[in-house]
Design a protein around this motif. Structure first.
Motif, PDB file in Angstrom:
ATOM      1  N   VAL A 145       0.847  -1.202   0.000  1.00 20.52           N
ATOM      2  CA  VAL A 145       0.000   0.000   0.000  1.00 20.52           C
ATOM      3  C   VAL A 145       0.878   1.247   0.000  1.00 20.52           C
ATOM      4  O   VAL A 145       0.670   2.169  -0.799  1.00 20.52           O
ATOM      5  CB  VAL A 145      -0.965  -0.003   1.207  1.00 20.52           C
ATOM      6  CG1 VAL A 145      -1.649   1.343   1.360  1.00 20.52           C
ATOM      7  CG2 VAL A 145      -1.998  -1.116   1.059  1.00 20.52           C
TER       8      VAL A 145
ATOM      9  N   TYR B 277      -5.432   1.758  -2.871  1.00 24.06           N
ATOM     10  CA  TYR B 277      -6.739   1.729  -2.204  1.00 24.06           C
ATOM     11  C   TYR B 277      -7.337   0.320  -2.248  1.00 24.06           C
ATOM     12  O   TYR B 277      -7.826  -0.181  -1.232  1.00 24.06           O
ATOM     13  CB  TYR B 277      -7.684   2.734  -2.861  1.00 24.06           C
ATOM     14  CG  TYR B 277      -9.075   2.702  -2.297  1.00 24.06           C
ATOM     15  CD1 TYR B 277      -9.344   3.221  -1.032  1.00 24.06           C
ATOM     16  CD2 TYR B 277     -10.126   2.153  -3.020  1.00 24.06           C
ATOM     17  CE1 TYR B 277     -10.621   3.180  -0.508  1.00 24.06           C
ATOM     18  CE2 TYR B 277     -11.407   2.122  -2.508  1.00 24.06           C
ATOM     19  CZ  TYR B 277     -11.648   2.631  -1.248  1.00 24.06           C
ATOM     20  OH  TYR B 277     -12.916   2.591  -0.730  1.00 24.06           O
TER      21      TYR B 277
ATOM     22  N   ALA C 142      -5.451  -1.867   0.188  1.00 26.07           N
ATOM     23  CA  ALA C 142      -5.790  -1.544   1.576  1.00 26.07           C
ATOM     24  C   ALA C 142      -7.189  -2.042   1.928  1.00 26.07           C
ATOM     25  O   ALA C 142      -7.404  -2.581   3.021  1.00 26.07           O
ATOM     26  CB  ALA C 142      -5.683  -0.036   1.802  1.00 26.07           C
ATOM     27  N   GLU C 143      -8.131  -1.874   1.030  1.00 22.85           N
ATOM     28  CA  GLU C 143      -9.483  -2.389   1.274  1.00 22.85           C
ATOM     29  C   GLU C 143      -9.455  -3.903   1.436  1.00 22.85           C
ATOM     30  O   GLU C 143     -10.174  -4.453   2.272  1.00 22.85           O
ATOM     31  CB  GLU C 143     -10.412  -2.014   0.123  1.00 22.85           C
ATOM     32  CG  GLU C 143     -11.053  -0.666   0.275  1.00 22.85           C
ATOM     33  CD  GLU C 143     -12.298  -0.549  -0.590  1.00 22.85           C
ATOM     34  OE1 GLU C 143     -12.292  -1.037  -1.737  1.00 22.85           O
ATOM     35  OE2 GLU C 143     -13.264   0.029  -0.101  1.00 22.85           O
TER      36      GLU C 143
ATOM     37  N   HIS D 179      -6.178  -1.225   9.066  1.00 21.29           N
ATOM     38  CA  HIS D 179      -6.953   0.021   9.081  1.00 21.29           C
ATOM     39  C   HIS D 179      -6.051   1.241   8.907  1.00 21.29           C
ATOM     40  O   HIS D 179      -6.426   2.208   8.236  1.00 21.29           O
ATOM     41  CB  HIS D 179      -7.769   0.127  10.369  1.00 21.29           C
ATOM     42  CG  HIS D 179      -8.934  -0.796  10.390  1.00 21.29           C
ATOM     43  ND1 HIS D 179     -10.108  -0.532   9.724  1.00 21.29           N
ATOM     44  CD2 HIS D 179      -9.097  -1.999  10.978  1.00 21.29           C
ATOM     45  CE1 HIS D 179     -10.947  -1.529   9.909  1.00 21.29           C
ATOM     46  NE2 HIS D 179     -10.352  -2.432  10.661  1.00 21.29           N
TER      47      HIS D 179
ATOM     48  N   LEU E 194      -5.311   1.659   5.242  1.00 20.38           N
ATOM     49  CA  LEU E 194      -6.434   2.263   4.528  1.00 20.38           C
ATOM     50  C   LEU E 194      -6.521   3.752   4.841  1.00 20.38           C
ATOM     51  O   LEU E 194      -6.756   4.571   3.947  1.00 20.38           O
ATOM     52  CB  LEU E 194      -7.736   1.546   4.876  1.00 20.38           C
ATOM     53  CG  LEU E 194      -8.988   2.032   4.162  1.00 20.38           C
ATOM     54  CD1 LEU E 194      -8.823   2.048   2.643  1.00 20.38           C
ATOM     55  CD2 LEU E 194     -10.186   1.178   4.571  1.00 20.38           C
TER      56      LEU E 194
ATOM     57  N   GLU F 109     -10.910   5.578   9.914  1.00 12.98           N
ATOM     58  CA  GLU F 109     -10.031   4.404   9.879  1.00 12.98           C
ATOM     59  C   GLU F 109      -8.949   4.494  10.951  1.00 12.98           C
ATOM     60  O   GLU F 109      -8.564   3.481  11.525  1.00 12.98           O
ATOM     61  CB  GLU F 109      -9.406   4.245   8.491  1.00 12.98           C
ATOM     62  CG  GLU F 109     -10.375   3.781   7.441  1.00 12.98           C
ATOM     63  CD  GLU F 109     -11.055   2.464   7.760  1.00 12.98           C
ATOM     64  OE1 GLU F 109     -10.395   1.525   8.248  1.00 12.98           O
ATOM     65  OE2 GLU F 109     -12.264   2.365   7.516  1.00 12.98           O
TER      66      GLU F 109
END
Length: 69
Positions: free
Chosen positions: A15, A28, A31-32, A45, A48, A64
């Protein structure tokens, strides 16, 4: 980039590299995916939140960060 799917540190690093390399959408998605796989993990978290902050989504990033804490 796909690394060990069970490794949160490797995913978090991917990420960071994505964000710093200008690949925000890929970062993104990564991270999701981390959060989806490990919703109980603060580092997921935080990753993200990092992407969301760079995207200018401060409220979402803050949320987050709270989950990471």
């Amino acid at each position: 980039m796909k690394l060990d799917p069970g490794s949160i540190p490797a995913g978090s690093w991917a990420v960071t590299l994505g964000v710093e390399g200008g690949h925000l959408l890929d970062a993104y998605r990564e991270a999701e995916d981390l959060v989806r796989r490990r919703p109980d993990n603060g580092d997921a978290h935080a990753s993200l939140a990092y992407v969301l902050r760079y995207a200018g989504l401060m409220k979402e990033a803050g949320s987050e960060c709270e989950k990471a804490w």
